[in-house]
Scaffold this motif. Sequence first.
Motif, short mmCIF file in Angstrom:
data_model
loop_
_atom_site.label_atom_id
_atom_site.label_comp_id
_atom_site.label_asym_id
_atom_site.label_seq_id
_atom_site.Cartn_x
_atom_site.Cartn_y
_atom_site.Cartn_z
N ILE A 160 0.84 -1.21 0.00
CA ILE A 160 0.00 0.00 0.00
C ILE A 160 0.87 1.25 0.00
N GLU A 161 1.93 1.23 0.79
CA GLU A 161 2.80 2.41 0.90
C GLU A 161 3.51 2.72 -0.41
N THR A 162 3.81 1.69 -1.19
CA THR A 162 4.55 1.86 -2.44
C THR A 162 3.65 2.17 -3.63
N PHE A 163 2.36 1.95 -3.51
CA PHE A 163 1.45 2.02 -4.65
C PHE A 163 1.55 3.32 -5.45
N PRO A 164 1.62 4.51 -4.83
CA PRO A 164 1.71 5.74 -5.64
C PRO A 164 2.94 5.80 -6.54
N HIS A 165 4.02 5.14 -6.13
CA HIS A 165 5.25 5.19 -6.93
C HIS A 165 5.07 4.49 -8.27
N TRP A 166 4.27 3.43 -8.29
CA TRP A 166 4.04 2.72 -9.55
C TRP A 166 3.27 3.60 -10.53
N ILE A 167 2.30 4.33 -10.02
CA ILE A 167 1.54 5.23 -10.88
C ILE A 167 2.45 6.33 -11.43
N ALA A 168 3.32 6.83 -10.57
CA ALA A 168 4.22 7.92 -10.98
C ALA A 168 5.14 7.49 -12.13
N LEU A 169 5.47 6.21 -12.19
CA LEU A 169 6.36 5.73 -13.24
C LEU A 169 5.77 5.93 -14.63
N ASN A 170 4.45 6.07 -14.72
CA ASN A 170 3.80 6.16 -16.02
C ASN A 170 3.55 7.59 -16.50
N ILE A 171 3.77 8.57 -15.64
CA ILE A 171 3.48 9.95 -16.03
C ILE A 171 4.31 10.35 -17.25
N ALA A 172 5.58 9.99 -17.25
CA ALA A 172 6.46 10.38 -18.36
C ALA A 172 6.08 9.70 -19.67
N LYS A 173 5.29 8.64 -19.61
CA LYS A 173 4.90 7.92 -20.82
C LYS A 173 3.66 8.52 -21.47
N THR A 174 2.95 9.38 -20.76
CA THR A 174 1.71 9.94 -21.32
C THR A 174 2.02 10.93 -22.43
N GLU A 175 1.12 10.97 -23.41
CA GLU A 175 1.27 11.88 -24.55
C GLU A 175 0.07 12.81 -24.69
N ASP A 176 -0.81 12.81 -23.69
CA ASP A 176 -1.98 13.70 -23.75
C ASP A 176 -2.29 14.22 -22.35
N ALA A 177 -2.90 15.37 -22.29
CA ALA A 177 -3.16 16.04 -21.01
C ALA A 177 -4.16 15.29 -20.15
N HIS A 178 -5.14 14.66 -20.78
CA HIS A 178 -6.16 13.95 -20.02
C HIS A 178 -5.55 12.79 -19.22
N SER A 179 -4.76 11.97 -19.89
CA SER A 179 -4.13 10.83 -19.21
C SER A 179 -3.17 11.31 -18.13
N ARG A 180 -2.41 12.35 -18.42
CA ARG A 180 -1.48 12.89 -17.44
C ARG A 180 -2.22 13.41 -16.21
N GLY A 181 -3.32 14.09 -16.44
CA GLY A 181 -4.11 14.60 -15.32
C GLY A 181 -4.68 13.48 -14.47
N PHE A 182 -5.09 12.39 -15.11
CA PHE A 182 -5.59 11.23 -14.37
C PHE A 182 -4.52 10.68 -13.45
N MET A 183 -3.29 10.54 -13.97
CA MET A 183 -2.19 10.01 -13.17
C MET A 183 -1.88 10.92 -11.97
N ILE A 184 -1.77 12.19 -12.23
CA ILE A 184 -1.40 13.13 -11.17
C ILE A 184 -2.46 13.17 -10.08
N ASN A 185 -3.72 13.19 -10.47
CA ASN A 185 -4.79 13.22 -9.48
C ASN A 185 -4.84 11.92 -8.68
N ASN A 186 -4.58 10.81 -9.36
CA ASN A 186 -4.58 9.51 -8.69
C ASN A 186 -3.47 9.43 -7.66
N ILE A 187 -2.29 9.93 -8.00
CA ILE A 187 -1.17 9.92 -7.06
C ILE A 187 -1.51 10.77 -5.83
#
Length: 228
Positions: free
Chosen positions: A37-64
């Motif tokens: 549980i403690e590590t879970f946000p780090h996995w999501i963060a790994l994908n932010i750099a892979k996004t190519e659109d604002a919607h997906s990036r916003g989803f990742m950031i809000n989820n983290i």
Amino acid sequence: TPYRRAILSSPLVQEASAGTLPLPLMQSWMIQLYPFIETFPHWIALNIAKTEDAHSRGFMINNIRIEKRHAEQWIQMAYGFGAAPEILQTVIPVPEVDALTHWLWSINTKGSLAEGVAATNYAIEGITHDIALATVKGFPAYTRYSDVRLNKKTYGWMAAHAHYDDLHPIEAMEVVKRYATTPEQIRKVRFAITRSLEYMLLALNACYRWVPDNTSASQKTTPLSSAV
């Protein structure tokens, strides 16, 4: 569906939902999965750099942003069920929980954005919502234990996941659909989803067999037959 059904039919989830899971095994689940549980946000963060659109990036950031609060909520839940404070910080995960953790590190590091989101935000958050809805129903039965203190903090993690995690998997699948557009990409996404659920089932079954020693920060493995 068969993989999700297997998790919800597992002994740990079924007994926790009915309030019949022995308290040491309830504590086992909460202690063993804390590092995950403690590590879970780090996995999501790994994908932010892979996004190519604002919607997906916003989803990742809000989820983290949301997920960062959950480690403390999990701690409060474990404390409410009588887990010793020091054991959460020193627990050595059983191999099956380690396998779940390493799988998510691997797929989010080496996999595509669609694979990582499917494995993490769709599969894990999706089944977590279902687990929360089921197991929180059994919480009131644990007031029979003198060491259990059910209050708003104890319910915080479960309440949060039962509420909003019904939306996160839907939003995650929209991201997956945006980035998985070929048959091969879709095949890999399906594999990532099923593998996450397979490892989650292994982890929960292992927690069902592991009993914490609440008198110290040490851990031990105890056969189920002698624990109940």
